[in-house]
Write a protein that holds these residues in place. Structure first.
Motif, PDB file in Angstrom:
ATOM      1  N   ILE A   1      30.917 -36.190  14.045  1.00 16.07           N
ATOM      2  CA  ILE A   1      30.615 -35.594  15.346  1.00 16.07           C
ATOM      3  C   ILE A   1      29.222 -36.036  15.749  1.00 16.07           C
ATOM      4  O   ILE A   1      28.252 -35.770  15.041  1.00 16.07           O
ATOM      5  CB  ILE A   1      30.684 -34.059  15.290  1.00 16.07           C
ATOM      6  N   ASP A   2      29.135 -36.740  16.868  1.00 12.27           N
ATOM      7  CA  ASP A   2      27.856 -37.206  17.406  1.00 12.27           C
ATOM      8  C   ASP A   2      27.480 -36.278  18.554  1.00 12.27           C
ATOM      9  O   ASP A   2      27.951 -36.426  19.669  1.00 12.27           O
ATOM     10  CB  ASP A   2      27.979 -38.647  17.886  1.00 12.27           C
ATOM     11  N   TYR A   3      26.652 -35.272  18.246  1.00 11.40           N
ATOM     12  CA  TYR A   3      26.235 -34.301  19.263  1.00 11.40           C
ATOM     13  C   TYR A   3      25.229 -34.944  20.213  1.00 11.40           C
ATOM     14  O   TYR A   3      24.314 -35.646  19.780  1.00 11.40           O
ATOM     15  CB  TYR A   3      25.575 -33.083  18.615  1.00 11.40           C
ATOM     16  N   ASN A   4      25.423 -34.704  21.502  1.00 11.20           N
ATOM     17  CA  ASN A   4      24.492 -35.169  22.517  1.00 11.20           C
ATOM     18  C   ASN A   4      24.518 -34.162  23.669  1.00 11.20           C
ATOM     19  O   ASN A   4      24.829 -34.502  24.796  1.00 11.20           O
ATOM     20  CB  ASN A   4      24.863 -36.570  22.998  1.00 11.20           C
TER      21      ASN A   4
ATOM     22  N   PHE B   1      28.753 -35.346   9.583  1.00 12.52           N
ATOM     23  CA  PHE B   1      29.852 -35.965   8.850  1.00 12.52           C
ATOM     24  C   PHE B   1      30.661 -34.857   8.196  1.00 12.52           C
ATOM     25  O   PHE B   1      30.109 -34.016   7.499  1.00 12.52           O
ATOM     26  CB  PHE B   1      29.277 -36.900   7.785  1.00 12.52           C
ATOM     27  N   GLU B   2      31.991 -34.832   8.421  1.00 12.06           N
ATOM     28  CA  GLU B   2      32.857 -33.791   7.860  1.00 12.06           C
ATOM     29  C   GLU B   2      34.126 -34.402   7.294  1.00 12.06           C
ATOM     30  O   GLU B   2      34.586 -35.440   7.755  1.00 12.06           O
ATOM     31  CB  GLU B   2      33.261 -32.783   8.933  1.00 12.06           C
ATOM     32  N   SER B   3      34.718 -33.691   6.350  1.00 16.67           N
ATOM     33  CA  SER B   3      36.026 -34.058   5.837  1.00 16.67           C
ATOM     34  C   SER B   3      37.084 -33.529   6.802  1.00 16.67           C
ATOM     35  O   SER B   3      36.931 -32.440   7.351  1.00 16.67           O
ATOM     36  CB  SER B   3      36.238 -33.450   4.455  1.00 16.67           C
TER      37      SER B   3
ATOM     38  N   ILE C   1      33.540 -37.315  19.298  1.00 18.37           N
ATOM     39  CA  ILE C   1      34.213 -37.073  18.031  1.00 18.37           C
ATOM     40  C   ILE C   1      34.818 -38.397  17.577  1.00 18.37           C
ATOM     41  O   ILE C   1      35.544 -39.049  18.325  1.00 18.37           O
ATOM     42  CB  ILE C   1      35.338 -36.030  18.168  1.00 18.37           C
ATOM     43  N   TYR C   2      34.515 -38.795  16.345  1.00 13.03           N
ATOM     44  CA  TYR C   2      35.039 -40.020  15.753  1.00 13.03           C
ATOM     45  C   TYR C   2      35.880 -39.648  14.539  1.00 13.03           C
ATOM     46  O   TYR C   2      35.509 -38.762  13.774  1.00 13.03           O
ATOM     47  CB  TYR C   2      33.906 -40.923  15.279  1.00 13.03           C
ATOM     48  N   TYR C   3      37.018 -40.340  14.352  1.00 16.29           N
ATOM     49  CA  TYR C   3      37.846 -40.135  13.178  1.00 16.29           C
ATOM     50  C   TYR C   3      37.943 -41.420  12.379  1.00 16.29           C
ATOM     51  O   TYR C   3      38.223 -42.487  12.917  1.00 16.29           O
ATOM     52  CB  TYR C   3      39.265 -39.682  13.563  1.00 16.29           C
ATOM     53  N   GLY C   4      37.692 -41.279  11.078  1.00 14.94           N
ATOM     54  CA  GLY C   4      37.877 -42.370  10.143  1.00 14.94           C
ATOM     55  C   GLY C   4      38.972 -41.978   9.169  1.00 14.94           C
ATOM     56  O   GLY C   4      39.642 -40.953   9.347  1.00 14.94           O
TER      57      GLY C   4
ATOM     58  N   ARG D   1      25.162 -43.693   7.604  1.00 16.03           N
ATOM     59  CA  ARG D   1      24.757 -43.787   9.008  1.00 16.03           C
ATOM     60  C   ARG D   1      24.662 -42.394   9.638  1.00 16.03           C
ATOM     61  O   ARG D   1      23.757 -42.132  10.425  1.00 16.03           O
ATOM     62  CB  ARG D   1      25.724 -44.673   9.789  1.00 16.03           C
ATOM     63  N   ALA D   2      25.580 -41.487   9.287  1.00 16.61           N
ATOM     64  CA  ALA D   2      25.530 -40.121   9.813  1.00 16.61           C
ATOM     65  C   ALA D   2      24.282 -39.393   9.307  1.00 16.61           C
ATOM     66  O   ALA D   2      23.666 -38.629  10.042  1.00 16.61           O
ATOM     67  CB  ALA D   2      26.786 -39.349   9.428  1.00 16.61           C
TER      68      ALA D   2
END
Length: 81
Positions: free
Chosen positions: A57-60, A70-72, A48-51, A25-26
């Motif tokens: 990070i959804d930049y807007n 998408f990052e680790s 900022i979302y954490y899984g 999705r990212a």
């Protein structure tokens, strides 16, 4: 013993599927499904979302980025919105 191994394999497959779904999705600039939004910046709505073991990070930004990254969570790159 076989049941324990089967349950562990199923849990591992479920976690991999959750990770891959949010990752895909990212890649398509969409918000994650299984990550929890923890922060919203006042730059136009960057979120900022954490899984589990990852961050999205959804930049807007008003005059800037409009993508999804998408990052680790184990790798810190010094995020600046």
């Amino acid at each position: 013993m076989k049941k324990v191994i089967l349950v562990l394999v199923l849990v591992l497959l479920l976690l991999i599927n959750i990770f891959m779904l949010d990752y895909l999705r990212a890649l398509n600039d969409k918000k994650p499904i299984f990550a929890i939004r923890t922060e919203i910046y006042k730059d136009g709505g960057t979120s900022i979302y954490y899984g589990l073991f990852y961050k999205v990070i959804d930049y807007n930004q008003i005059d800037g980025r409009k993508d999804v990254v998408f990052e680790s969570i184990f790798i810190s790159k010094g995020f600046v919105p």
